[in-house]
Scaffold this motif. Structure first.
Motif, PDB file in Angstrom:
ATOM      1  N   ARG A  36     -47.877  16.659   8.085  1.00 49.87           N
ATOM      2  CA  ARG A  36     -47.806  16.526   6.623  1.00 49.87           C
ATOM      3  C   ARG A  36     -46.460  16.913   6.042  1.00 49.87           C
ATOM      4  O   ARG A  36     -46.085  16.419   4.985  1.00 49.87           O
ATOM      5  CB  ARG A  36     -48.895  17.368   5.969  1.00 49.87           C
ATOM      6  CG  ARG A  36     -50.266  16.823   6.191  1.00 49.87           C
ATOM      7  CD  ARG A  36     -51.299  17.694   5.510  1.00 49.87           C
ATOM      8  NE  ARG A  36     -52.613  17.234   5.861  1.00 49.87           N
ATOM      9  CZ  ARG A  36     -53.567  17.003   4.980  1.00 49.87           C
ATOM     10  NH1 ARG A  36     -53.346  17.190   3.702  1.00 49.87           N
ATOM     11  NH2 ARG A  36     -54.735  16.587   5.383  1.00 49.87           N
ATOM     12  N   ASN A  37     -45.739  17.795   6.689  1.00 49.81           N
ATOM     13  CA  ASN A  37     -44.443  18.255   6.182  1.00 49.81           C
ATOM     14  C   ASN A  37     -43.344  17.324   6.681  1.00 49.81           C
ATOM     15  O   ASN A  37     -42.469  17.728   7.435  1.00 49.81           O
ATOM     16  CB  ASN A  37     -44.167  19.692   6.634  1.00 49.81           C
ATOM     17  CG  ASN A  37     -45.263  20.637   6.200  1.00 49.81           C
ATOM     18  OD1 ASN A  37     -45.720  20.568   5.065  1.00 49.81           O
ATOM     19  ND2 ASN A  37     -45.705  21.491   7.101  1.00 49.81           N
ATOM     20  N   SER A  38     -43.400  16.060   6.252  1.00 48.57           N
ATOM     21  CA  SER A  38     -42.480  15.057   6.791  1.00 48.57           C
ATOM     22  C   SER A  38     -42.257  13.935   5.796  1.00 48.57           C
ATOM     23  O   SER A  38     -43.049  13.732   4.872  1.00 48.57           O
ATOM     24  CB  SER A  38     -43.054  14.468   8.075  1.00 48.57           C
ATOM     25  OG  SER A  38     -44.215  13.703   7.775  1.00 48.57           O
ATOM     26  N   LEU A  39     -41.184  13.203   6.024  1.00 49.78           N
ATOM     27  CA  LEU A  39     -40.943  12.006   5.222  1.00 49.78           C
ATOM     28  C   LEU A  39     -41.933  10.900   5.563  1.00 49.78           C
ATOM     29  O   LEU A  39     -42.260  10.089   4.704  1.00 49.78           O
ATOM     30  CB  LEU A  39     -39.496  11.537   5.397  1.00 49.78           C
ATOM     31  CG  LEU A  39     -38.442  12.451   4.779  1.00 49.78           C
ATOM     32  CD1 LEU A  39     -37.040  11.914   5.049  1.00 49.78           C
ATOM     33  CD2 LEU A  39     -38.671  12.639   3.296  1.00 49.78           C
ATOM     34  N   LEU A  51     -45.687  21.553  13.921  1.00 49.40           N
ATOM     35  CA  LEU A  51     -45.001  20.273  14.125  1.00 49.40           C
ATOM     36  C   LEU A  51     -43.644  20.264  13.422  1.00 49.40           C
ATOM     37  O   LEU A  51     -42.660  19.761  13.968  1.00 49.40           O
ATOM     38  CB  LEU A  51     -45.860  19.111  13.617  1.00 49.40           C
ATOM     39  CG  LEU A  51     -47.027  18.712  14.501  1.00 49.40           C
ATOM     40  CD1 LEU A  51     -47.958  17.732  13.775  1.00 49.40           C
ATOM     41  CD2 LEU A  51     -46.528  18.102  15.807  1.00 49.40           C
ATOM     42  N   LEU A  52     -43.576  20.839  12.229  1.00 53.89           N
ATOM     43  CA  LEU A  52     -42.313  20.912  11.506  1.00 53.89           C
ATOM     44  C   LEU A  52     -41.276  21.713  12.294  1.00 53.89           C
ATOM     45  O   LEU A  52     -40.145  21.266  12.494  1.00 53.89           O
ATOM     46  CB  LEU A  52     -42.524  21.532  10.120  1.00 53.89           C
ATOM     47  CG  LEU A  52     -41.258  21.824   9.324  1.00 53.89           C
ATOM     48  CD1 LEU A  52     -40.549  20.531   8.945  1.00 53.89           C
ATOM     49  CD2 LEU A  52     -41.594  22.651   8.087  1.00 53.89           C
ATOM     50  N   LEU A  99     -33.809  11.728  12.786  1.00 55.72           N
ATOM     51  CA  LEU A  99     -35.090  11.191  12.317  1.00 55.72           C
ATOM     52  C   LEU A  99     -36.259  12.100  12.697  1.00 55.72           C
ATOM     53  O   LEU A  99     -37.190  12.272  11.896  1.00 55.72           O
ATOM     54  CB  LEU A  99     -35.304   9.776  12.846  1.00 55.72           C
ATOM     55  CG  LEU A  99     -34.385   8.703  12.243  1.00 55.72           C
ATOM     56  CD1 LEU A  99     -34.577   7.377  12.972  1.00 55.72           C
ATOM     57  CD2 LEU A  99     -34.620   8.553  10.760  1.00 55.72           C
ATOM     58  N   LEU A 100     -36.217  12.690  13.888  1.00 56.25           N
ATOM     59  CA  LEU A 100     -37.274  13.639  14.260  1.00 56.25           C
ATOM     60  C   LEU A 100     -37.274  14.833  13.322  1.00 56.25           C
ATOM     61  O   LEU A 100     -38.326  15.283  12.857  1.00 56.25           O
ATOM     62  CB  LEU A 100     -37.108  14.117  15.703  1.00 56.25           C
ATOM     63  CG  LEU A 100     -37.620  13.224  16.809  1.00 56.25           C
ATOM     64  CD1 LEU A 100     -37.269  13.799  18.178  1.00 56.25           C
ATOM     65  CD2 LEU A 100     -39.118  13.003  16.698  1.00 56.25           C
ATOM     66  N   ALA A 101     -36.103  15.395  13.053  1.00 58.36           N
ATOM     67  CA  ALA A 101     -36.014  16.563  12.176  1.00 58.36           C
ATOM     68  C   ALA A 101     -36.566  16.246  10.785  1.00 58.36           C
ATOM     69  O   ALA A 101     -37.261  17.075  10.179  1.00 58.36           O
ATOM     70  CB  ALA A 101     -34.568  17.047  12.083  1.00 58.36           C
ATOM     71  N   LEU A 102     -36.284  15.047  10.286  1.00 49.42           N
ATOM     72  CA  LEU A 102     -36.776  14.639   8.965  1.00 49.42           C
ATOM     73  C   LEU A 102     -38.245  14.224   9.000  1.00 49.42           C
ATOM     74  O   LEU A 102     -38.910  14.185   7.967  1.00 49.42           O
ATOM     75  CB  LEU A 102     -35.947  13.475   8.429  1.00 49.42           C
ATOM     76  CG  LEU A 102     -34.482  13.772   8.132  1.00 49.42           C
ATOM     77  CD1 LEU A 102     -33.743  12.478   7.792  1.00 49.42           C
ATOM     78  CD2 LEU A 102     -34.356  14.791   7.007  1.00 49.42           C
ATOM     79  N   GLY A 103     -38.731  13.874  10.182  1.00 45.35           N
ATOM     80  CA  GLY A 103     -40.088  13.347  10.276  1.00 45.35           C
ATOM     81  C   GLY A 103     -40.175  11.960   9.685  1.00 45.35           C
ATOM     82  O   GLY A 103     -41.134  11.607   9.013  1.00 45.35           O
ATOM     83  N   LEU A 104     -39.166  11.135   9.954  1.00 50.27           N
ATOM     84  CA  LEU A 104     -39.114   9.773   9.440  1.00 50.27           C
ATOM     85  C   LEU A 104     -39.068   8.796  10.612  1.00 50.27           C
ATOM     86  O   LEU A 104     -38.246   8.962  11.511  1.00 50.27           O
ATOM     87  CB  LEU A 104     -37.873   9.580   8.555  1.00 50.27           C
ATOM     88  CG  LEU A 104     -37.688   8.193   7.949  1.00 50.27           C
ATOM     89  CD1 LEU A 104     -38.854   7.843   7.014  1.00 50.27           C
ATOM     90  CD2 LEU A 104     -36.366   8.128   7.183  1.00 50.27           C
ATOM     91  N   ALA A 105     -39.935   7.796  10.573  1.00 48.76           N
ATOM     92  CA  ALA A 105     -40.029   6.835  11.675  1.00 48.76           C
ATOM     93  C   ALA A 105     -40.202   7.590  12.992  1.00 48.76           C
ATOM     94  O   ALA A 105     -39.556   7.291  13.988  1.00 48.76           O
ATOM     95  CB  ALA A 105     -38.814   5.915  11.708  1.00 48.76           C
ATOM     96  N   THR A 106     -41.076   8.558  12.980  1.00 47.65           N
ATOM     97  CA  THR A 106     -41.233   9.481  14.101  1.00 47.65           C
ATOM     98  C   THR A 106     -41.509   8.789  15.432  1.00 47.65           C
ATOM     99  O   THR A 106     -40.932   9.196  16.450  1.00 47.65           O
ATOM    100  CB  THR A 106     -42.302  10.542  13.773  1.00 47.65           C
ATOM    101  OG1 THR A 106     -41.937  11.163  12.532  1.00 47.65           O
ATOM    102  CG2 THR A 106     -42.405  11.600  14.846  1.00 47.65           C
ATOM    103  N   PRO A 107     -42.334   7.745  15.496  1.00 48.75           N
ATOM    104  CA  PRO A 107     -42.519   7.088  16.795  1.00 48.75           C
ATOM    105  C   PRO A 107     -41.224   6.492  17.343  1.00 48.75           C
ATOM    106  O   PRO A 107     -40.910   6.655  18.521  1.00 48.75           O
ATOM    107  CB  PRO A 107     -43.543   5.989  16.505  1.00 48.75           C
ATOM    108  CG  PRO A 107     -44.253   6.430  15.281  1.00 48.75           C
ATOM    109  CD  PRO A 107     -43.233   7.186  14.472  1.00 48.75           C
TER     110      PRO A 107
END
Length: 188
Positions: A128-131, A11-12, A71-79
């Motif tokens: 898990r590897n996300s903000l 996923l990362l 935001l996708l790259a950071l895994g923040l507010a992914t939806p």
């Protein structure tokens, strides 16, 4: 390496790769980076493609790609990130659809792939590897997924529908002018 760790690592990699590509395309539109036209050049292109208002459409596409990608790259507010990027790609698909599926003939293959990938990440979550994971998933709740994708779908349908309506109006105007010309009067 356990299955869970492999899934999170996958996923990362997918998030970062997709996010960087989207952000690069968005910064072309917003800032003219990487050979892009910036807002003004993108607005002119949007106008030619039938998007109105053109400047606002350029900014929205650029923000959807840049913001969604980062935001996708950071895994923040992914939806929300996945929904925003998927919505932006829906507009690109509409532009490329007349050329068919495959990218080598100008088709919609590439924006569709980016859109589906962004949507899948938005639905699956960042791992898990996300903000999102570090913040306790405050911006990655089921209601956020539903709200983000519903909002993006409604916005994309409105933008694509408005573009189709505008293009139909332009075609009718051109047909009317052609009729006037064939009847001996020069077009206005």
């Amino acid at each position: 390496m356990s299955t869970l760790n492999r899934r999170d690592l996958g996923l990362l990699v997918l998030r970062v790769g997709t996010g960087v590509v989207l952000a690069a395309h968005g910064t072309q539109k917003l800032f003219g980076w990487f050979g892009g036209g910036g807002v003004e050049g993108t607005a002119q292109a949007m106008e030619a493609m039938g998007f109105h208002p053109a400047r606002e459409s350029a900014i929205a596409a650029g923000l959807g790609e840049t913001g969604g990608g980062v935001l996708l790259a950071l895994g923040l507010a992914t939806p929300a990130a996945g929904a925003a990027a998927a919505g932006a790609m829906a507009g690109a698909v509409a532009v490329h659809a007349p050329a068919g599926f495959f990218a080598q003939s100008g088709g919609y293959e590439y924006p569709a792939f980016l859109g589906f990938t962004a949507a899948a990440l938005g639905i699956a979550g960042a791992g898990r590897n996300s903000l999102d994971h570090l913040t306790g998933h405050v911006l990655d709740r089921p209601w956020v997924v539903a709200t983000a994708f519903l909002g993006s779908a409604v916005a994309a349908a409105a933008v694509v529908g408005r573009r189709a309506q505008h293009r139909a109006e332009v075609a009718r105007d051109l047909a009317a002018r052609d009729t006037e010309w064939t009847e001996g009067e020069p077009p206005a």
